[in-house]
Design an enzyme around this catalytic site. Structure first.
Site, mmCIF file in Angstrom:
data_model
loop_
_atom_site.group_PDB
_atom_site.id
_atom_site.type_symbol
_atom_site.label_atom_id
_atom_site.label_comp_id
_atom_site.label_asym_id
_atom_site.label_seq_id
_atom_site.Cartn_x
_atom_site.Cartn_y
_atom_site.Cartn_z
ATOM 1 N N GLU A 1 -5.769 -8.383 0.709
ATOM 2 C CA GLU A 1 -6.318 -8.063 2.034
ATOM 3 C C GLU A 1 -7.787 -7.703 1.891
ATOM 4 O O GLU A 1 -8.173 -6.971 0.978
ATOM 5 C CB GLU A 1 -5.634 -6.835 2.676
ATOM 6 C CG GLU A 1 -4.257 -7.066 3.228
ATOM 7 C CD GLU A 1 -3.694 -5.835 3.960
ATOM 8 O OE1 GLU A 1 -4.488 -4.992 4.448
ATOM 9 O OE2 GLU A 1 -2.467 -5.717 4.018
ATOM 10 N N GLU B 1 0.800 -1.228 0.000
ATOM 11 C CA GLU B 1 0.000 0.000 0.000
ATOM 12 C C GLU B 1 0.835 1.283 0.000
ATOM 13 O O GLU B 1 0.811 2.059 0.961
ATOM 14 C CB GLU B 1 -0.959 0.011 1.201
ATOM 15 C CG GLU B 1 -1.992 -1.083 1.154
ATOM 16 C CD GLU B 1 -3.153 -0.870 2.143
ATOM 17 O OE1 GLU B 1 -3.029 -0.003 3.020
ATOM 18 O OE2 GLU B 1 -4.160 -1.559 2.006
HETATM 19 C C1 NOJ Z 1 -3.965 -2.274 5.266
HETATM 20 C C2 NOJ Z 1 -2.605 -2.545 5.791
HETATM 21 O O1 NOJ Z 1 -1.827 -3.214 4.844
HETATM 22 C C3 NOJ Z 1 -2.589 -3.283 7.104
HETATM 23 O O2 NOJ Z 1 -1.329 -3.133 7.647
HETATM 24 C C4 NOJ Z 1 -3.700 -2.761 8.009
HETATM 25 O O3 NOJ Z 1 -3.627 -3.298 9.291
HETATM 26 C C5 NOJ Z 1 -5.024 -3.080 7.373
HETATM 27 N N1 NOJ Z 1 -5.107 -2.436 6.078
HETATM 28 C C6 NOJ Z 1 -6.233 -2.634 8.199
HETATM 29 O O4 NOJ Z 1 -6.241 -1.270 8.364
#
Ligand code: NOJ
Length: 451
Positions: free
Chosen positions: A363, A175
């Protein structure tokens, strides 16, 4: 375990034999042991020691103690029938000051984690950079310093040579829009820098570093699958009026297109967001040839939808988000709207780039206030979130869109960055007082579906 009968249709076989099922984690959020075995400090260690940066003053010092007890949690991955486990490597364990001498103990540690996964029949998916920049490099300018392309290339080379014989699935960075946006523009994540003068050089150096890292991986591990992961939110205008529609387009460029487009060879979306034009100050002759890569897969990470409104007062972008809690919709503990069709829309959107060969949801998940009752955690809201989102992934797949995997965020409750330990995203509950684990109803359901 009781699950909603209407979801019996969620048979894993409907997703096909090649669909990658997994669970995602990250080093800083789970490992703890912040200074064990020669590890150097990362920007998150420093940031969490500053007052008022992390909710409730929480620190990642212990997290889930995954560093010492990785077997316990990899055993859980196996118990949940999850075939793919995504985790990240802490740069500061391998190179305590980001460059210079290699810390052999760090290499040995990840060797053990990788080997243990493989012994359990679990495929490791490794992210090289999940936001934990070495503090020593931040002291030299971090992502705003162009030299970082070399620092990151060096770190990548060491990891590829050390682990590439066994790791066949790599993600270069996680991200980029979030760690540069929150960490170098808004200042709400580590290292806490603000403004365009930090944000713009950081963006360009991250793009160059992702490409440099991906090329190194391709060269050293020619048989590996190489990808990168991107945050994305489904953006809709507040109302069907030209000014809101235009605002939504600008927000979409910043939130969803800023990194993927240059990396696919399409350049920065400066047409939509004029303030981004300042980035050309940091682009040097010859850079264009080093800004794109032919990835084997693209990871998209979607949690919610955003409603965007024209805003005269918001600098640079002239758009603002209409908060989900003001819209009377269902929200999670992160105050994010629960809107399952968003994930379907994102699969569709990224399918429209012909350069993307394979899309994987790296994710998706949700934080809800979990309660332990009678030794159990009956997290029906998370269960329903996961089921309804998977239904939408299946819908996209059945309509012929390319999507070849789904990873839940996350295995165990963990350190949720500036929100500390408060939001719980895990399939497995963690009691942070004594490190006990309880598989939640959502975890039992996932295991049953994958069984
Ligand atoms: C994106 C991130 O990659 C991760 O580190 C984070 O905990 C989750 N989203 C939830 O916010």
């Amino acid at each position: 375990m009781d699950t909603d009968k209407s979801f019996t249709s969620l048979d894993k076989n409907l997703f096909g034999d090649n669909f990658a099922w997994g669970v995602s984690t990250a080093a800083l959020q789970t490992e703890g042991s912040c200074d064990a075995d020669g590890k150097g400090p990362s920007v998150w260690d420093t940031f969490s020691n500053k007052r008022g940066k992390i909710l409730n003053g929480h620190k990642p010092t212990h997290a889930c103690e995954f560093y010492n007890e990785y077997r316990r949690d990899i055993d859980l991955v196996k118990q949940l029938n999850i075939p793919n486990f995504r985790f990240s490597i802490a740069w500061t364990r391998i190179l305590p000051s980001g460059e210079g001498e290699v810390n052999q103990a760090g290499i040995e540690h990840y060797n053990k984690v990788i080997d243990y996964c493989l012994q359990q029949g679990i495929t490791p998916w490794v992210t090289l950079y999940h936001w934990d920049l070495p503090q020593a490099l931040e002291d030299k300018g971090g992502w705003t310093n162009r030299q970082i392309v070399e620092w990151f290339s060096n770190f990548t080379t060491i990891c590829a040579k050390s682990f590439g014989d066994r790791v066949k699935h790599w993600m270069v960075m996680n991200e980029p829009a979030v760690f540069t946006g929150a960490g170098y523009f808004l200042g709400i994540h580590a290292p806490g820098r603000t403004g365009l003068r930090n944000f713009l050089p950081a963006i360009h150096h991250v793009v160059l570093s992702i490409v440099a890292g991906a090329r190194i991986l391709r060269h050293i591990c020619p048989d590996a699958q190489i990808g990168n992961t991107f945050s994305c939110s489904y953006i809709e205008p507040y109302a069907d009026k030209p000014r809101h529609i235009a605002a939504a387009k600008r927000a979409d460029a910043l939130i969803n297109r800023l990194y993927i487009e240059p990396l696919l060879g399409l350049g920065y979306p400066t047409q939509e967001v004029k303030a981004l034009k300042g980035i050309y100050k940091y682009v040097q002759p010859g850079d264009e040839a080093n800004m794109s890569f032919d990835f084997d897969f693209i990871g998209i990470q979607n949690y919610t939808r955003e409603i965007v409104k024209y805003s005269f007062f918001t600098p640079y972008i002239g758009a603002s988000l209409v908060k989900a809690q003001d819209r009377g919709v269902e929200i999670t503990e992160m105050k994010w709207e629960v809107h399952p069709p968003s994930i379907y829309e994102m699969v569709k959107k990224y399918n429209s780039y012909p350069q993307i060969k394979k899309l994987i949801i790296t994710e998706n998940g949700a934080a809800f206030p979990d309660v332990v009752f009678d030794g159990k955690v009956d997290d029906q809201r998370r269960l329903s979130y996961l089921q309804t989102h998977l239904q939408q992934v299946l819908r996209a797949k059945q309509e012929g869109y390319n999507v070849e995997g789904y990873f839940v965020w996350t295995l165990t409750d963990n350190f949720e960055w500036a929100e500390g330990y408060h939001p719980r995203f895990g399939l497995v509950y963690v009691d942070f007082e004594n490190q006990q684990r309880i598989i939640k109803a959502s975890g039992h359901w996932f295991a049953q579906m994958l069984g």
